[in-house]
Design a protein around this motif. Sequence first.
Motif, mmCIF file in Angstrom:
data_model
loop_
_atom_site.group_PDB
_atom_site.id
_atom_site.type_symbol
_atom_site.label_atom_id
_atom_site.label_comp_id
_atom_site.label_asym_id
_atom_site.label_seq_id
_atom_site.Cartn_x
_atom_site.Cartn_y
_atom_site.Cartn_z
ATOM 1 N N LEU A 182 0.807 -1.338 -0.061
ATOM 2 C CA LEU A 182 0.091 0.018 -0.042
ATOM 3 C C LEU A 182 0.879 1.479 0.029
ATOM 4 O O LEU A 182 0.707 2.212 -0.887
ATOM 5 N N PRO A 183 1.876 1.424 0.861
ATOM 6 C CA PRO A 183 2.629 2.503 0.676
ATOM 7 C C PRO A 183 3.230 2.929 -0.572
ATOM 8 O O PRO A 183 3.366 3.994 -1.257
ATOM 9 N N ILE A 184 3.905 1.841 -1.072
ATOM 10 C CA ILE A 184 4.562 1.801 -2.560
ATOM 11 C C ILE A 184 3.336 2.038 -3.596
ATOM 12 O O ILE A 184 3.618 3.109 -4.328
ATOM 13 N N ALA A 185 2.234 1.671 -3.340
ATOM 14 C CA ALA A 185 0.828 1.975 -4.400
ATOM 15 C C ALA A 185 0.699 3.607 -4.278
ATOM 16 O O ALA A 185 0.557 4.277 -5.305
ATOM 17 N N MET A 186 0.695 4.002 -3.053
ATOM 18 C CA MET A 186 0.500 5.418 -2.700
ATOM 19 C C MET A 186 1.558 6.287 -3.573
ATOM 20 O O MET A 186 1.134 7.355 -3.921
ATOM 21 N N MET A 187 2.609 5.819 -3.099
ATOM 22 C CA MET A 187 3.822 6.708 -3.871
ATOM 23 C C MET A 187 3.739 6.480 -5.479
ATOM 24 O O MET A 187 4.062 7.671 -6.157
ATOM 25 N N ALA A 188 3.323 5.442 -6.059
ATOM 26 C CA ALA A 188 3.228 5.654 -7.529
ATOM 27 C C ALA A 188 2.260 6.320 -7.843
ATOM 28 O O ALA A 188 2.247 7.574 -8.861
ATOM 29 N N LYS A 189 1.066 6.599 -7.185
ATOM 30 C CA LYS A 189 -0.070 7.141 -7.662
ATOM 31 C C LYS A 189 0.342 8.555 -7.446
ATOM 32 O O LYS A 189 0.026 9.586 -8.118
#
Length: 258
Positions: free
Chosen positions: A202-209
């Motif tokens: 989730l933190p990496i997906a948030m960073m990608a977004k």
Amino acid sequence: MSEFDTILLDRRGRVGVVTLNRPKALNALDSQLMREVVAAVEELDADPGIGAILLTGSDRAFAAGADIKEMQPKTFAEVHAEDLFSQWDRFSSARTPIVAAVAGYALGGGCELAMLCDFIIAADTAKFGQPEITLGVIPGIGGSQRLTRAVGKAKAMDMCLTGRTMDVNEAERAGLVSRIVPAAALLDEALKVATTIAEMSLPIAMMAKEAVNRSFETTLAEGVKFERRVFHSTFATADQKEGMAAFVEKRSPHFTNS
Ligand code: CAA
């Protein structure tokens, strides 16, 4: 969990599914529905058990726009004082990835709400448009800005000035829609996509977004610098260690969102 009247909120594993549910008005966005969608998204965004949000409507309509009957009697002083539609800024502040699954009409505020999501999966029945000009107004939830960024000036001007509707093939060719699926398979397919995202860190997906969204707000050089710094920071996470170890050890990663 909150109670809602104009939407349905369902948790499917790590995916929060928000379904617009005002069938008599083709999911027109009245003040209650807008309040409830924003509240549901904020609730899901704050929930560490949720890794992606899926926003959808009915077979007939994702949403046929802001509620014209509610807006009709309002004066300039009223819409200005309440800063009508500013609540959508809270929706676009959500950090959890949001996928729109669109079937049928996505017109006016409905098209704008779909564009507020991170990407759009559309049924072959989907129709997009910004018909506000036919009502004597212009888009008010970001349509003139987000549609132009999505499909370019020529098509955005065409749609905002004539009020015409785009079918799903034109929308896909123009870059408004990421995938087209048969109407009967829309929810299953969109849920699969949202689940794939929710299984990532989730933190990496948030960073990608955040990195993709930054491209709309900054210059190329600044955006590339921002991306590089965020990329470096992924190395501070356990999920980067796990993701790369899993590749080297030829196994599936087990992300812990840390
Ligand atoms: N607001 C309020 N009610 C709406 C609505 C809207 N945006 N769209 C549809 N409805 C209501 C209709 O009034 C109708 O209610 P009644 O049965 O009580 O009359 C019901 O939903 C079903 O609609 P129709 O009978 O019109 O259904 P249809 O199949 O004949 O047509 C449609 C479907 C082409 C989508 C047509 O309903 C339509 O043109 N809707 C309005 C689309 C529009 O102009 N949207 C932009 C709104 S302004 C806006 O969104 C501003 C902004 O940028 C935020």
